[in-house]
Motif scaffolding. Structure first.
Motif, PDB file in Angstrom:
ATOM      1  N   TYR A  39     -27.878 -11.196  34.927  1.00 50.05           N
ATOM      2  CA  TYR A  39     -26.798 -10.231  35.118  1.00 50.05           C
ATOM      3  C   TYR A  39     -25.415 -10.741  34.771  1.00 50.05           C
ATOM      4  O   TYR A  39     -24.459  -9.969  34.731  1.00 50.05           O
ATOM      5  CB  TYR A  39     -26.793  -9.692  36.552  1.00 50.05           C
ATOM      6  CG  TYR A  39     -26.703 -10.733  37.656  1.00 50.05           C
ATOM      7  CD1 TYR A  39     -27.846 -11.214  38.277  1.00 50.05           C
ATOM      8  CD2 TYR A  39     -25.470 -11.201  38.088  1.00 50.05           C
ATOM      9  CE1 TYR A  39     -27.768 -12.155  39.295  1.00 50.05           C
ATOM     10  CE2 TYR A  39     -25.371 -12.137  39.113  1.00 50.05           C
ATOM     11  CZ  TYR A  39     -26.530 -12.605  39.710  1.00 50.05           C
ATOM     12  OH  TYR A  39     -26.450 -13.532  40.715  1.00 50.05           O
ATOM     13  N   ALA A  40     -25.255 -12.027  34.547  1.00 52.38           N
ATOM     14  CA  ALA A  40     -23.908 -12.547  34.293  1.00 52.38           C
ATOM     15  C   ALA A  40     -23.992 -13.841  33.484  1.00 52.38           C
ATOM     16  O   ALA A  40     -25.053 -14.456  33.376  1.00 52.38           O
ATOM     17  CB  ALA A  40     -23.185 -12.818  35.610  1.00 52.38           C
ATOM     18  N   GLY A  77     -23.607  -7.239  32.124  1.00 55.52           N
ATOM     19  CA  GLY A  77     -22.645  -8.196  32.669  1.00 55.52           C
ATOM     20  C   GLY A  77     -22.673  -9.545  31.980  1.00 55.52           C
ATOM     21  O   GLY A  77     -21.806 -10.384  32.225  1.00 55.52           O
ATOM     22  N   TYR A 143     -14.921 -13.098  28.052  1.00 56.80           N
ATOM     23  CA  TYR A 143     -14.690 -12.243  29.235  1.00 56.80           C
ATOM     24  C   TYR A 143     -13.231 -11.779  29.287  1.00 56.80           C
ATOM     25  O   TYR A 143     -12.955 -10.676  29.758  1.00 56.80           O
ATOM     26  CB  TYR A 143     -15.059 -12.986  30.522  1.00 56.80           C
ATOM     27  CG  TYR A 143     -16.537 -12.928  30.860  1.00 56.80           C
ATOM     28  CD1 TYR A 143     -17.137 -11.716  31.228  1.00 56.80           C
ATOM     29  CD2 TYR A 143     -17.320 -14.068  30.832  1.00 56.80           C
ATOM     30  CE1 TYR A 143     -18.496 -11.666  31.552  1.00 56.80           C
ATOM     31  CE2 TYR A 143     -18.677 -14.024  31.147  1.00 56.80           C
ATOM     32  CZ  TYR A 143     -19.249 -12.816  31.509  1.00 56.80           C
ATOM     33  OH  TYR A 143     -20.588 -12.761  31.824  1.00 56.80           O
ATOM     34  N   SER A 246     -17.259 -15.125  35.296  1.00 54.87           N
ATOM     35  CA  SER A 246     -18.086 -13.960  35.642  1.00 54.87           C
ATOM     36  C   SER A 246     -18.433 -13.957  37.131  1.00 54.87           C
ATOM     37  O   SER A 246     -18.131 -14.902  37.856  1.00 54.87           O
ATOM     38  CB  SER A 246     -19.371 -13.977  34.812  1.00 54.87           C
ATOM     39  OG  SER A 246     -20.127 -15.126  35.130  1.00 54.87           O
ATOM     40  N   SER A 247     -19.081 -12.883  37.560  1.00 56.50           N
ATOM     41  CA  SER A 247     -19.491 -12.726  38.958  1.00 56.50           C
ATOM     42  C   SER A 247     -20.882 -13.318  39.136  1.00 56.50           C
ATOM     43  O   SER A 247     -21.890 -12.657  38.888  1.00 56.50           O
ATOM     44  CB  SER A 247     -19.497 -11.248  39.338  1.00 56.50           C
ATOM     45  OG  SER A 247     -18.198 -10.732  39.207  1.00 56.50           O
ATOM     46  N   GLY A 252     -22.772  -9.458  41.769  1.00 56.46           N
ATOM     47  CA  GLY A 252     -22.764  -9.375  40.305  1.00 56.46           C
ATOM     48  C   GLY A 252     -24.060  -8.788  39.755  1.00 56.46           C
ATOM     49  O   GLY A 252     -24.076  -8.241  38.649  1.00 56.46           O
ATOM     50  N   THR A 255     -23.412  -4.903  39.648  1.00 48.72           N
ATOM     51  CA  THR A 255     -22.491  -4.471  38.589  1.00 48.72           C
ATOM     52  C   THR A 255     -22.997  -4.898  37.216  1.00 48.72           C
ATOM     53  O   THR A 255     -22.862  -4.154  36.252  1.00 48.72           O
ATOM     54  CB  THR A 255     -21.073  -5.035  38.816  1.00 48.72           C
ATOM     55  OG1 THR A 255     -21.159  -6.445  38.957  1.00 48.72           O
ATOM     56  CG2 THR A 255     -20.429  -4.457  40.054  1.00 48.72           C
ATOM     57  N   GLY A 256     -23.573  -6.077  37.124  1.00 53.30           N
ATOM     58  CA  GLY A 256     -23.978  -6.599  35.822  1.00 53.30           C
ATOM     59  C   GLY A 256     -25.209  -5.922  35.245  1.00 53.30           C
ATOM     60  O   GLY A 256     -25.484  -6.035  34.054  1.00 53.30           O
TER      61      GLY A 256
END
Ligand code: GDP
Ligand code: IMO
Ligand code: MG
Length: 438
Positions: A39-40, A77, A143, A246-247, A252, A255-256
């Motif tokens: 995801y990130a 993400g 980013y 990144s998260s 994360g 969202t990612g």
């Protein structure tokens, strides 16, 4: 499936500064899940998986891809350097891993370009001794462009005319910035042609991965979210500015990947039995001298991607308490227990003092984090081999005491203990939440 039954969706997150052994843990668990999803982050990550006589270092491709028939997703993400991705896919192919029909790349993920790498290096050089110690992969600059709303995404790369126009515009802007800030022009030659060629290689992977993942969860399929980096490298919650961009924490994952936070059913934090950090920034429990050298040698603490020696330190319960809160950790995987096998005594940081007074919260600024004085408890070592042990009852008493100390302090179960880099050097104690997830 009935509306009130939530299908298994477990996030695996680094609880420290990265390199906790997430790759090994995800590979172990992946056989029990339909999908693994990153995801990130990007190819700054290096996730090592070892089984049989094979050793893989995955950077962007989720570690679950090594399990035949399982599917893997790289979400919106993440940031994707298509040349690095194609290189990674070629390596996997050479090792006999066929990703066709099993690997999916988000059409919304942002791209890393060669100018991001150049700017990463130039910005680090300009910082001099204050440098972050990045992986030089262009992660931060990519980013930055995403957040400044001038990034270029995977979906755009697949539309040559639109891609050409956007890239020309962005390169002109980057060139002006590079000349003004770092005193040298960018070399954009060949980028468009290179990326259009790379597009042909990745086109078949690209899809709306949020639709894919939510559809899978609706049908009752299970998902493992593979965190990269770690809590203390998270852009919001880490030791800013000595963080990634990144998260990295469990939020994360939502969202990612475009899945609702309410769909995440559990969070597994991964920690080493000690602590490491690569790159600059405060590290309260850092060891120096022979202790550090011994752990670095026994733990083979050199970066999986960059080969840089990792800084080594004692386990820091203040960091883990913070990671538990930020991520909502339900279960903890403790890796590299075997690295302490020869250690006569083991120190463990139970909290911090600042100018003599105890503090209970993680300070927000690195100046303060670098001034905290760790308080230590010293526990006896076990001085017996734990390498490859697969049953908790076979661990030496002092090793179990060490694990119980961590678990009691954090009020969190230890759902997995790793006793070697290989897939089967793993203990999953019975009756844990983790045991019920697999
Ligand atoms: P990740 O980035 O969190 O996936 O971790 P890395 O792969 O970068 O670094 C972890 C390193 O520790 C790798 O070299 C692993 O092979 C190794 N490793 C993982 N678990 C264990 C363990 O329990 N014992 C030992 N000795 N090595 C381990
Ligand atoms: P995995 O997923 C350890 C660190 C870098 C640097 C900082 C910023 O393998 O745990 P970046 O290139 O992201 O801008 O660098 O973050 N860093 C990591 N450290 N493990 C990682 O990933 C890391 N990814 C980035 O060393 O200090
Ligand atoms: Mg790593």
């Amino acid at each position: 499936m009935p509306e009130n039954v939530r299908t298994k969706a477990i996030a695996v997150v680094g609880a420290q500064w990265g390199d906790e052994g997430k790759g090994k843990v995800v590979d172990y668990l992946a056989s029990s899940f339909d999908f693994t999803a990153r995801y990130a982050g990007g190819h700054n990550a290096g996730h090592t998986v070892i089984f049989g006589d094979r050793r893989y270092v995955l950077q962007l491709v989720p570690s679950g891809i090594l399990r035949p028939d399982k599917k893997a997703i790289i979400g919106a993400g993440a940031v994707v350097d298509p040349a690095a991705l194609v290189g990674e896919l070629d390596n996997l192919k050479r090792s006999g891993i066929d990703v066709r029909g099993r690997l999916f790349l988000s059409n919304r993920a942002h791209l890393i370009f060669p100018y991001h790498r150049e700017m990463d290096k130039a910005s680090e050089a300009a910082l001099g001794v204050a440098k972050i110690g990045t992986t030089s992969r262009g992660i931060g600059p990519a980013y930055e462009d995403k957040m400044a709303r001038r990034g270029i995404r995977v979906c755009e790369m697949l539309e040559p005319e639109c891609f050409r126009a956007k890239l020309e515009r962005v390169i002109a802007e980057k060139d002006a910035v590079s000349r003004a800030a770092y005193g040298h022009p960018l070399d954009p030659s060949g980028v468009l042609e290179q990326y259009l060629e790379l597009a042909a290689h990745i086109r078949g992977l690209v899809t709306d991965t949020a639709v894919l993942l939510n559809g899978a969860l609706d049908r009752g399929q299970t998902v493992l979210f593979e965190g990269a980096q770690g809590t203390m490298l998270d852009i919001d919650h880490g030791t800013y500015p000595f963080v990634t961009s990144s998260s990295a924490t469990s939020g994360g994952a939502a969202t990612g990947l475009g899945v609702a936070p309410t769909r995440i059913t559990g969070v597994l934090g991964v920690t080493k039995a000690y602590t490491t950090r690569v790159g600059s920034g405060p590290f309260p429990t850092e060891m120096h001298g022979s202790d550090a050298e011994a752990v670095r040698a026994r733990g083979n603490e050199f970066g999986a991607v960059t080969g840089r020696p990792r800084r080594c330190g004692w386990l820091d319960l203040a960091v883990l308490r913070y990671a538990k809160m930020i991520n909502g950790i339900d279960s903890l995987a403790v890796t590299k227990l075997d690295v302490f096998d020869e250690q006569p005594e083991i120190k463990i940081c139970t909290g911090y003092r600042l100018r003599g007074a105890p503090i209970t919260e993680m300070p927000p600024d690195v100046e303060t984090v670098s001034q905290v004085e760790p308080e230590y408890r010293t526990l006896p070592g076990w001085q017996k081999s734990t390498a490859g042990i697969r049953d908790v009852r076979d661990l030496p008493v002092a090793a179990r005491d060490y694990l119980n100390f961590i678990s009691d302090d954090l009020q969190v179960e230890i759902g997995m203990i790793s006793t070697g880099p290989e897939r089967d050097a793993t203990i999953v104690p019975r009756g844990t939440k983790l045991a019920s997830w697999i």
